[in-house]
Write an enzyme that holds these catalytic residues in place. Structure first.
Site, mmCIF file in Angstrom:
data_model
loop_
_atom_site.group_PDB
_atom_site.id
_atom_site.type_symbol
_atom_site.label_atom_id
_atom_site.label_comp_id
_atom_site.label_asym_id
_atom_site.label_seq_id
_atom_site.Cartn_x
_atom_site.Cartn_y
_atom_site.Cartn_z
ATOM 1 N N HIS A 226 3.050 -1.061 -5.174
ATOM 2 C CA HIS A 226 2.962 -0.300 -5.823
ATOM 3 C C HIS A 226 4.664 0.128 -6.503
ATOM 4 O O HIS A 226 5.554 -0.227 -5.629
ATOM 5 C CB HIS A 226 3.092 1.144 -5.062
ATOM 6 N N ASP A 228 6.652 4.192 -7.268
ATOM 7 C CA ASP A 228 6.637 5.098 -7.218
ATOM 8 C C ASP A 228 6.378 5.956 -8.373
ATOM 9 O O ASP A 228 6.753 5.809 -9.149
ATOM 10 C CB ASP A 228 7.063 5.858 -5.892
ATOM 11 N N HIS A 283 7.296 -2.066 -4.723
ATOM 12 C CA HIS A 283 7.737 -2.519 -2.986
ATOM 13 C C HIS A 283 6.385 -2.619 -2.480
ATOM 14 O O HIS A 283 5.122 -2.079 -3.209
ATOM 15 C CB HIS A 283 8.649 -1.268 -2.789
ATOM 16 N N ARG A 293 5.904 0.860 13.295
ATOM 17 C CA ARG A 293 7.063 1.388 12.043
ATOM 18 C C ARG A 293 6.773 1.921 11.786
ATOM 19 O O ARG A 293 5.960 2.644 11.686
ATOM 20 C CB ARG A 293 6.980 0.428 11.062
HETATM 21 C C1 LIG Z 1 3.840 13.333 -4.880
HETATM 22 C C2 LIG Z 1 2.924 11.579 -4.795
HETATM 23 C C3 LIG Z 1 3.365 10.694 -5.353
HETATM 24 C C4 LIG Z 1 2.201 9.646 -4.521
HETATM 25 C C5 LIG Z 1 1.274 10.809 -4.753
HETATM 26 C C6 LIG Z 1 1.440 11.834 -4.491
HETATM 27 C C7 LIG Z 1 1.502 12.696 -2.943
HETATM 28 C C8 LIG Z 1 2.263 11.393 -2.097
HETATM 29 C C9 LIG Z 1 2.418 9.741 -2.804
HETATM 30 C C10 LIG Z 1 1.742 7.972 -2.168
HETATM 31 C C11 LIG Z 1 2.845 7.970 -1.432
HETATM 32 C C12 LIG Z 1 2.235 6.342 -1.344
HETATM 33 C C13 LIG Z 1 2.548 5.517 -2.333
HETATM 34 C C14 LIG Z 1 2.007 6.162 -3.024
HETATM 35 C C15 LIG Z 1 2.271 5.336 -4.544
HETATM 36 C C16 LIG Z 1 0.559 7.178 -2.597
HETATM 37 O O1 LIG Z 1 -0.589 6.465 -2.264
HETATM 38 O O2 LIG Z 1 0.882 8.444 -2.699
HETATM 39 C C17 LIG Z 1 2.643 7.554 -3.438
HETATM 40 C C18 LIG Z 1 2.165 8.531 -5.044
HETATM 41 C C19 LIG Z 1 3.180 8.077 -6.215
HETATM 42 O O3 LIG Z 1 4.442 7.806 -6.194
HETATM 43 O O4 LIG Z 1 2.343 8.000 -7.080
HETATM 44 O O1 LIG Z 2 6.842 2.084 4.627
HETATM 45 C C1 LIG Z 2 7.870 1.792 3.556
HETATM 46 O O2 LIG Z 2 8.978 1.401 3.785
HETATM 47 C C2 LIG Z 2 7.120 2.192 2.091
HETATM 48 C C3 LIG Z 2 6.576 3.069 1.640
HETATM 49 C C4 LIG Z 2 6.061 3.620 0.693
HETATM 50 O O3 LIG Z 2 6.422 2.970 -0.207
HETATM 51 C C5 LIG Z 2 5.940 5.134 0.044
HETATM 52 O O4 LIG Z 2 5.988 5.549 1.257
HETATM 53 O O5 LIG Z 2 5.625 5.393 -1.003
HETATM 54 FE FE LIG Z 3 6.375 3.750 -2.112
#
Ligand SMILES: C=C1C[C@]23C[C@H]1CC[C@H]2[C@@]12CCC[C@@](C)(C(=O)O1)[C@H]2[C@@H]3C(=O)O
Ligand SMILES: O=C(O)CCC(=O)C(=O)O
Ligand SMILES: [Fe+2]
Length: 368
Positions: A226, A228, A283, A293
């Protein structure tokens, strides 16, 4: 796939202690990469590694510019965040994930909520389950932490608050370095950085990730590929590697943990702000057979009222804006609906009026 978190946990109450990988967690390669037919291999070249930037180095800005342009990610050292604070937040996170499942479920994220315990938000786009648990903190951790630790939530909350403060300061510094590397140096060029230029009104979420040791790591996926939705993400990873970034749309490169270092990646909003000059990096997180981890992502974005659009300094007659203005909330909603198509869904059509070299921007379309 079980549609709700509690359903998944009912099927495998504690997936962390399973001796074999259930089919619901076994990924085929095709399930992962959003552009299914791309030829993606694991990098075998040792010479290819994500740049490490020393923030005390007077040439840090140039290094960051190069890293953002060619990788979309870099690691920082000498960033000023004390190791003791990194240790404390890692310890808090470890304590949280070690709680019994039933206790963690008390702070489960609600179906349309953002904060709390559960799978990554992107899980719904995949048919297989990810080998991880997450805890998202937006705003204050108080309410959810009280559900987890009714007696002694206060100390844990303090650690999170202190960490968010330290990250906010570092993120503001990194913003000026990244913007500076794009030629945006004057405080008045980024109004929402505020009168002091410290990005005081910026907003952020904290994502704690836990990847248990896994009996069949080659077929499991910790967190699927994905980008961010942020301006920048600052990621702390413990001493176990697992993070991989996609280089040149072709190879997965592992980002090894550097003691005391932090990983910084370009998010979709920076991609938009830079008008595609700095592309958000794809990533994912892999898992390990013997070691668990932990990672902690500080997801940094603009104040809610601000619309992010390609910066006027990067736009001109031969460089039309490639994206329409969006607020972070609008973009998060788009991401929740369209996932890896979110960025292209806010892209504007470039008119073919002869002013634009259509090939000029072809290489900026990658995700979606
Ligand atoms: C502020 C954010 C950014 C979110 C949504 C919301 C809270 C959680 C974040 C994440 C964290 C994990 C990867 C991701 C892709 C996910 O599934 O939840 C992120 C997402 C995004 O970057 O779109
Ligand atoms: O665990 C990781 O190294 C990546 C985590 C991540 O990509 C995320 O929280 O958006
Ligand atoms: Fe991420």
């Amino acid at each position: 796939m079980p549609s709700r978190l509690s359903d998944a946990f009912r099927a495998h109450p504690d997936f962390t202690s399973l001796q074999e990988l259930p089919d619901s967690y076994a990924w085929n390669q095709r399930d992962d990469f959003p552009c299914g037919d791309a030829f993606v291999t694991e990098s075998e070249s040792v010479s290819e590694s994500v740049p490490i930037i020393d923030l005390n180095d007077p040439n840090a800005l140039q290094g960051i510019g190069y890293a953002c342009k060619t990788w979309g990610v870099f690691q920082v050292i000498n960033h000023g965040v004390p190791t003791s604070l990194l240790d404390m937040v890692e310890c808090t996170s470890r304590t949280l994930f070690s709680l019994p499942v039933q206790q963690k479920l008390k702070a489960a994220r609600s179906p349309d909520g953002v904060s709390g315990y559960g799978f990554a938000r992107i899980s719904s786009f995949f048919s297989k389950l990810m080998w991880s648990e997450g805890f998202t903190i937006v705003g204050s951790p108080d309410e959810h932490f009280r559900q987890l630790w009714p007696q002694d939530y206060n100390n844990y909350c303090d650690v999170i608050k202190e960490y968010k403060e330290a990250m906010k300061k570092l993120a503001g510094r990194l913003m000026w370095l990244v913007l500076g590397s794009l030629g945006i140096i004057a405080k008045q060029d980024v109004k929402w950085a505020g009168p002091k230029g410290d990005f005081n009104e910026a907003t952020a979420a904290l994502q704690l990730n836990y990847y248990p040791a896994c009996p069949d790591p080659d077929r499991a996926m910790g967190l699927a590929a994905h980008t961010d939705s942020t301006l920048l993400t600052i990621l702390y990873q413990n001493n176990t590697s697992g993070l991989q970034v996609l280089k040149d749309g072709a190879r997965w490169v592992t980002v090894p943990p550097v003691p005391g270092g932090l990983v910084v990646n370009v998010g979709d909003l920076m991609h938009i702000l830079s008008n595609g000059s700095y592309q958000s990096v794809l990533h994912r997180a892999m898992v390990n057979r013997t070691r668990h981890r932990l990672s902690i992502a500080y997801l940094y974005g603009p104040p809610n009222s601000v619309k992010i659009s390609p910066h006027p300094k990067l736009v001109g007659p031969t460089h039309p804006p490639l994206y329409r203005p969006v607020t972070w909330n609008e973009y998060l909603d788009t991401k929740a609906k369209h996932f890896n198509k979110a960025l292209s869904s806010v892209r504007v059509c470039v008119p073919l009026n002869g002013l634009v070299d259509v090939n000029e921007h072809n290489n900026s379309v990658r995700v979606g």
